[in-house]
Design a protein around this motif. Structure first.
Motif, PDB file in Angstrom:
ATOM      1  N   TYR A  28       0.808  -1.214   0.000  1.00  0.00           N
ATOM      2  CA  TYR A  28       0.000   0.000   0.000  1.00  0.00           C
ATOM      3  C   TYR A  28       0.845   1.270   0.000  1.00  0.00           C
ATOM      4  CZ  TYR A  28      -3.375  -3.493   1.387  1.00  0.00           C
ATOM      5  OH  TYR A  28      -4.145  -4.611   1.446  1.00  0.00           O
ATOM      6  N   ASP A  29       0.513   2.166  -0.928  1.00  0.00           N
ATOM      7  CA  ASP A  29       1.091   3.508  -0.978  1.00  0.00           C
ATOM      8  C   ASP A  29       0.012   4.505  -0.585  1.00  0.00           C
ATOM      9  OD1 ASP A  29       3.681   2.977  -1.719  1.00  0.00           O
ATOM     10  OD2 ASP A  29       3.456   3.591  -3.794  1.00  0.00           O
ATOM     11  N   PHE A  30       0.382   5.460   0.256  1.00  0.00           N
ATOM     12  CA  PHE A  30      -0.516   6.514   0.705  1.00  0.00           C
ATOM     13  C   PHE A  30      -0.092   7.839   0.105  1.00  0.00           C
ATOM     14  CE2 PHE A  30      -1.294   3.285   3.720  1.00  0.00           C
ATOM     15  CZ  PHE A  30      -2.445   3.567   4.425  1.00  0.00           C
ATOM     16  N   SER A  31      -1.059   8.643  -0.258  1.00  0.00           N
ATOM     17  CA  SER A  31      -0.822  10.005  -0.718  1.00  0.00           C
ATOM     18  C   SER A  31      -1.751  10.909   0.073  1.00  0.00           C
ATOM     19  CB  SER A  31      -1.121  10.117  -2.211  1.00  0.00           C
ATOM     20  OG  SER A  31      -1.010  11.441  -2.640  1.00  0.00           O
ATOM     21  N   ILE A  32      -1.162  11.923   0.717  1.00  0.00           N
ATOM     22  CA  ILE A  32      -1.903  12.843   1.578  1.00  0.00           C
ATOM     23  C   ILE A  32      -1.726  14.260   1.042  1.00  0.00           C
ATOM     24  CG2 ILE A  32      -1.970  13.899   3.876  1.00  0.00           C
ATOM     25  CD1 ILE A  32      -3.010  11.112   4.021  1.00  0.00           C
ATOM     26  N   SER A  33      -2.817  14.984   0.904  1.00  0.00           N
ATOM     27  CA  SER A  33      -2.743  16.366   0.427  1.00  0.00           C
ATOM     28  C   SER A  33      -3.622  17.258   1.291  1.00  0.00           C
ATOM     29  CB  SER A  33      -3.226  16.445  -1.023  1.00  0.00           C
ATOM     30  OG  SER A  33      -3.274  17.789  -1.461  1.00  0.00           O
ATOM     31  N   THR A  34      -3.189  18.506   1.407  1.00  0.00           N
ATOM     32  CA  THR A  34      -4.012  19.519   2.072  1.00  0.00           C
ATOM     33  C   THR A  34      -4.660  20.424   1.031  1.00  0.00           C
ATOM     34  OG1 THR A  34      -2.186  21.086   2.314  1.00  0.00           O
ATOM     35  CG2 THR A  34      -2.527  19.518   4.132  1.00  0.00           C
ATOM     36  N   ASN A  35      -4.622  19.970  -0.220  1.00  0.00           N
ATOM     37  CA  ASN A  35      -5.180  20.731  -1.349  1.00  0.00           C
ATOM     38  C   ASN A  35      -4.644  22.165  -1.368  1.00  0.00           C
ATOM     39  OD1 ASN A  35      -6.538  18.476  -2.179  1.00  0.00           O
ATOM     40  ND2 ASN A  35      -8.511  19.107  -1.354  1.00  0.00           N
TER      41      ASN A  35
END
Length: 103
Positions: free
Chosen positions: A47-54
């Motif tokens: 699993y790869d996670f990508s997190i953004s605060t836009n």
């Protein structure tokens, strides 16, 4: 000068390490103050996670999160989860996806 969202992602990374240990993640490079998003691989999982605060537009502790499969399967690259979530939502999903020890 830190960009909007930097403190929020930095706090999330610190919490992940505090709760699960640094050895559970491959974060790659350090998060710079010019970042408002980051990603990681959950070690010993596909699993790869990508997190953004836009672009820093989301309130602190709110993230646009995507989780995808990264392995040699036919499903490689498939997105398993893509939605807005909170710090607690990220923590719960990581907990669910981590391999269980001693079972």
């Amino acid at each position: 000068m830190p960009v909007p969202g930097f403190r929020s992602i930095r706090a999330l990374k610190d919490r992940l390490i505090e709760d699960f240990g640094a050895e559970a993640f491959d974060f790659g490079d350090e998060i710079g103050e010019e970042q408002d998003a980051f990603g990681w691989n959950l070690r010993m999982t596909p699993y790869d996670f990508s997190i953004s605060t836009n672009g820093g537009q989301l309130c602190s502790g709110i993230f646009d999160m995507q989780v995808s499969i990264v392995d040699a399967s036919i499903d490689n690259g498939d997105v398993l989860f893509a939605d807005m979530t909170t710090t607690e939502g990220v923590m719960a999903l990581v907990s669910d996806l981590l391999p269980r020890q001693g079972n």
